[in-house]
Motif scaffolding. Structure first.
Motif, mmCIF file in Angstrom:
data_model
loop_
_atom_site.group_PDB
_atom_site.id
_atom_site.type_symbol
_atom_site.label_atom_id
_atom_site.label_comp_id
_atom_site.label_asym_id
_atom_site.label_seq_id
_atom_site.Cartn_x
_atom_site.Cartn_y
_atom_site.Cartn_z
ATOM 1 N N MET A 25 112.176 -13.139 35.110
ATOM 2 C CA MET A 25 111.783 -11.754 35.269
ATOM 3 C C MET A 25 111.586 -11.479 36.768
ATOM 4 N N SER A 26 112.115 -10.370 37.237
ATOM 5 C CA SER A 26 112.010 -10.013 38.652
ATOM 6 C C SER A 26 110.588 -9.568 39.002
ATOM 7 N N MET A 27 110.292 -9.544 40.306
ATOM 8 C CA MET A 27 108.984 -9.075 40.753
ATOM 9 C C MET A 27 108.751 -7.646 40.274
ATOM 10 N N ARG A 28 109.753 -6.809 40.401
ATOM 11 C CA ARG A 28 109.645 -5.413 39.961
ATOM 12 C C ARG A 28 109.263 -5.352 38.480
ATOM 13 N N GLU A 29 109.942 -6.128 37.657
ATOM 14 C CA GLU A 29 109.656 -6.110 36.214
ATOM 15 C C GLU A 29 108.238 -6.593 35.922
ATOM 16 N N LYS A 30 107.796 -7.639 36.633
ATOM 17 C CA LYS A 30 106.436 -8.143 36.444
ATOM 18 C C LYS A 30 105.404 -7.096 36.836
ATOM 19 N N ILE A 31 105.652 -6.414 37.952
ATOM 20 C CA ILE A 31 104.721 -5.383 38.401
ATOM 21 C C ILE A 31 104.704 -4.214 37.429
ATOM 22 N N GLU A 32 105.854 -3.794 36.989
ATOM 23 C CA GLU A 32 105.917 -2.688 36.023
ATOM 24 C C GLU A 32 105.216 -3.052 34.718
ATOM 25 N N GLU A 33 105.381 -4.292 34.279
ATOM 26 C CA GLU A 33 104.714 -4.752 33.057
ATOM 27 C C GLU A 33 103.192 -4.742 33.243
ATOM 28 N N ALA A 34 102.724 -5.229 34.382
ATOM 29 C CA ALA A 34 101.285 -5.226 34.667
ATOM 30 C C ALA A 34 100.759 -3.806 34.778
ATOM 31 N N ALA A 35 101.506 -2.941 35.446
ATOM 32 C CA ALA A 35 101.075 -1.553 35.653
ATOM 33 C C ALA A 35 100.960 -0.784 34.349
ATOM 34 N N ALA A 36 101.751 -1.163 33.361
ATOM 35 C CA ALA A 36 101.720 -0.469 32.064
ATOM 36 C C ALA A 36 100.366 -0.610 31.369
ATOM 37 N N ARG A 37 99.563 -1.569 31.780
ATOM 38 C CA ARG A 37 98.239 -1.792 31.176
ATOM 39 C C ARG A 37 97.160 -0.871 31.735
ATOM 40 N N TYR A 38 97.514 -0.089 32.774
ATOM 41 C CA TYR A 38 96.524 0.747 33.448
ATOM 42 C C TYR A 38 96.865 2.221 33.287
ATOM 43 N N PRO A 39 95.846 3.040 33.045
ATOM 44 C CA PRO A 39 96.120 4.480 32.894
ATOM 45 C C PRO A 39 96.457 5.149 34.232
ATOM 46 N N ASP A 40 96.010 4.546 35.335
ATOM 47 C CA ASP A 40 96.259 5.084 36.672
ATOM 48 C C ASP A 40 96.989 4.000 37.473
ATOM 49 N N GLN A 41 98.136 4.328 38.021
ATOM 50 C CA GLN A 41 98.938 3.346 38.755
ATOM 51 C C GLN A 41 98.200 2.751 39.949
ATOM 52 N N ARG A 42 97.284 3.495 40.518
ATOM 53 C CA ARG A 42 96.505 2.977 41.650
ATOM 54 C C ARG A 42 95.694 1.749 41.229
ATOM 55 N N SER A 43 95.283 1.711 39.978
ATOM 56 C CA SER A 43 94.509 0.575 39.462
ATOM 57 C C SER A 43 95.347 -0.690 39.362
ATOM 58 N N ALA A 44 96.657 -0.558 39.412
ATOM 59 C CA ALA A 44 97.547 -1.707 39.280
ATOM 60 C C ALA A 44 97.901 -2.330 40.628
ATOM 61 N N ILE A 45 97.356 -1.812 41.710
ATOM 62 C CA ILE A 45 97.728 -2.332 43.029
ATOM 63 C C ILE A 45 97.332 -3.797 43.180
ATOM 64 N N MET A 46 96.111 -4.162 42.839
ATOM 65 C CA MET A 46 95.689 -5.554 43.014
ATOM 66 C C MET A 46 96.527 -6.512 42.178
ATOM 67 N N PRO A 47 96.750 -6.240 40.900
ATOM 68 C CA PRO A 47 97.630 -7.145 40.145
ATOM 69 C C PRO A 47 99.034 -7.217 40.751
ATOM 70 N N ALA A 48 99.527 -6.104 41.253
ATOM 71 C CA ALA A 48 100.853 -6.091 41.873
ATOM 72 C C ALA A 48 100.865 -6.946 43.142
ATOM 73 N N LEU A 49 99.808 -6.861 43.941
ATOM 74 C CA LEU A 49 99.718 -7.691 45.145
ATOM 75 C C LEU A 49 99.693 -9.177 44.791
ATOM 76 N N LEU A 50 98.961 -9.522 43.747
ATOM 77 C CA LEU A 50 98.910 -10.922 43.311
ATOM 78 C C LEU A 50 100.281 -11.412 42.871
ATOM 79 N N ILE A 51 100.984 -10.594 42.117
ATOM 80 C CA ILE A 51 102.333 -10.952 41.653
ATOM 81 C C ILE A 51 103.257 -11.161 42.846
ATOM 82 N N ALA A 52 103.237 -10.231 43.781
ATOM 83 C CA ALA A 52 104.127 -10.314 44.938
ATOM 84 C C ALA A 52 103.786 -11.510 45.824
ATOM 85 N N GLN A 53 102.501 -11.761 46.030
ATOM 86 C CA GLN A 53 102.114 -12.894 46.866
ATOM 87 C C GLN A 53 102.497 -14.212 46.211
#
Length: 171
Positions: free
Chosen positions: A1-29
């Motif tokens: 799964m690509s980084m984009r797909e992982k981030i999109e999957e994580a972001a889907a769990r949050y009602p506000d995309q801003r709340s998904a920034i930390m999980p996205a940073l962890l995935i990317a790092q």
């Protein structure tokens, strides 16, 4: 799964995309080893949020690295409890033994040395975090033994036949 797909999957769990920034940073790092500007911009674009919001979190929290770090990130607590138990002397020892200053990475890229305000483990003072592991009740002997063990691990990780694969991304 690509980084984009992982981030999109994580972001889907949050009602506000801003709340998904930390999980996205962890995935990317986890994928890239550190978070250079273009990666931060990509995260903002994937989430559809302001780039400054991503930069703010990436530069505020010590768990995120915008520059490459060594295979082992040594984070020595320098808060009051640790300081009273000798962390200043341990820091001087680490700097001398590793031949680097706080905030630097050893030329062989095995160690990055940092101080942190508090690791929340005062009962183990002085304490240091290496990766996800805490090492407490430190003294020079324990530090030297830990460094020797980590160097041996680095020899297996970095010194093997596939040295290029072990180097942090972007190098």
């Amino acid at each position: 799964m690509s980084m984009r797909e992982k981030i999109e999957e994580a972001a889907a769990r949050y009602p506000d995309q801003r709340s998904a920034i930390m999980p996205a940073l962890l995935i990317a790092q986890q994928e890239h080893g550190h978070l250079p500007g273009p990666i931060l911009e990509e995260i903002a674009d994937i989430l559809g949020v302001e780039r400054i919001w991503v930069y703010e979190l990436a530069t505020f929290y010590t768990l995120f690295h915008t520059e490459p770090i060594g295979a082992f990130h040594l984070q020595l607590c320098d808060n009051v409890s640790c300081m009273l138990c000798g962390s200043e002397a341990l820091l001087k020892h680490l700097e001398a033994v590793l031949a680097i200053k706080t905030g630097e990475t050893s030329p062989d890229r095995v160690f990055t040395l940092s101080t942190v305000e508090c690791l929340g483990a005062c009962e183990m003072a002085p304490v240091m975090q290496v990766g996800d592991d805490y090492y407490g009740d430190l003294d020079i002997g324990r530090i030297d033994a830990l460094l020797a063990r980590l160097r041996a691990e680095a020899g297996q990780v970095i010194g093997g036949a596939d040295t290029a694969a072990a180097a942090p991304p972007g190098e």
